[in-house]
Enzyme design. Structure first.
Site: not given
Length: 334
Positions: A128, A153
């Site tokens: 990501s 995350y």
């Protein structure tokens, strides 16, 4: 024609990738746990688009189920694994951190172990843009330091890159990590800003605009992302091809990282303007400060992707948002 495991096949990107693979005649084994992070009905409706396609099989299975994952790899002889399943969302990681450990760390370990004990030609996994944290150097390059994540995350995605490199080095598993930048399009996730904005504007409700609309995101259309993934799947890394090493470090692992982004950041207020034009309605904006875990800007350097696979995402936000709005109106019969 190859046999591909696509984890997160009922998810946004996983569905689009599975559809594309099936269209070219590949065999796709889809995996998803159909969790309730957002509406399960949307995931089921995505699956309904492909479940009857020749060459598609589906397993409802949790990544963290060690025995179940081991059995899956033992029963199916995958040539390529595209690992897209994860507990997503930056803000949700502040509320339910254990979900990220279970799915993104334990689950990824089970993927790595499955690949270790199988004759996998290539593992492609989703990282990501969040790994760049509060990086102020733009555009973001895979050569940049990413040791300061600002959300759990992001930390789990950076951990995936490290775990992947270790397994690639130890067991000679060809592996490519993809840092996705704000992917959007038809069949989008309902927890994302564009979806939430569309829903609220059509209902005549105000939208929450964080950082007073000054945030910039490298919005990347899903078809561009899928094209990039498809090309990367065929570009199997060789030992030492590129590990972003310092001078004097030994090159050994068949491991590679790429950014997949539009290479053109857009300010949030501009996105809202484009969306208003597509909807024919003006948004009522609730201007708010930055949220914990968010970053002000994302901006992908995609030179490596262009050089190695000959592709650069390039769908303009005006085109992509219109396609999303058309899907939204059709799906919700508006």
């Amino acid at each position: 024609m190859v046999k591909v495991l696509v984890t997160g096949a009922a998810g946004f990107i996983g569905y689009h990738l599975s559809q594309r693979l099936l269209a070219q005649g590949d065999t796709v084994i889809g995996l998803d746990n159909l969790n309730a992070y957002y509406e399960v009905s949307l995931k089921q409706d995505r699956l309904a688009q492909i479940e009857n396609e020749p060459g598609f099989s589906f397993y409802k299975l949790d990544l963290a189920d060690r025995d179940g994952m081991a059995q899956l790899f033992a029963e199916e002889s995958f040539e390529i694994v595209v690992h897209l399943a994860a507990q997503a969302g930056v803000r949700y990681s502040l509320k339910n951190p254990h979900a990220y450990v279970d799915s993104n760390l334990v689950g990824f370990m089970n993927i790595l172990e499955g690949c270790r004990h199988s004759d996998i030609k290539h593992l492609v996994f989703a990282s990501s843009s969040s790994v760049y944290g509060a990086n102020t150097k733009v555009p973001f390059s895979v050569e940049d330091n990413v040791d300061r994540p600002v959300s759990l995350y992001a930390a789990t995605k950076k951990a995936n890159e490290l775990m992947g490199h270790a397994y690639s080095h130890l067991y000679n598993i060809p592996m490519t990590g993809l840092r996705f930048f704000t992917v959007y399009g038809p069949w989008y996730r309902p927890d994302m800003a564009l979806f939430l904005f569309t829903q609220a504007i059509l209902a005549g409700q105000p939208i929450n605009v964080f950082n007073y609309g000054r945030m910039q995101r490298d919005f990347t259309y899903v078809d561009d992302v899928v094209e990039g993934v498809m090309r990367v799947m065929e570009k199997i890394p060789q030992p030492g091809e590129s590990e972003n090493l310092s001078p004097g470090q030994k090159k050994s692992a068949p491991y590679k990282l790429y950014n997949i982004g539009n290479n053109q950041p857009v300010e949030l207020l501009r996105l809202i303007e484009v969306l208003e034009n597509c909807l024919g309605k003006t948004a009522v904006k609730n201007m708010l400060p930055m949220q914990p875990g968010d970053v002000p800007t994302t901006y992908a350097d995609v030179n490596d992707l262009m050089r190695d696979v000959g592709f650069r995402p390039n769908t303009p936000i005006e085109v992509g948002v219109e396609r999303f709005v058309n899907w939204y109106r059709s799906y919700y019969s508006l």
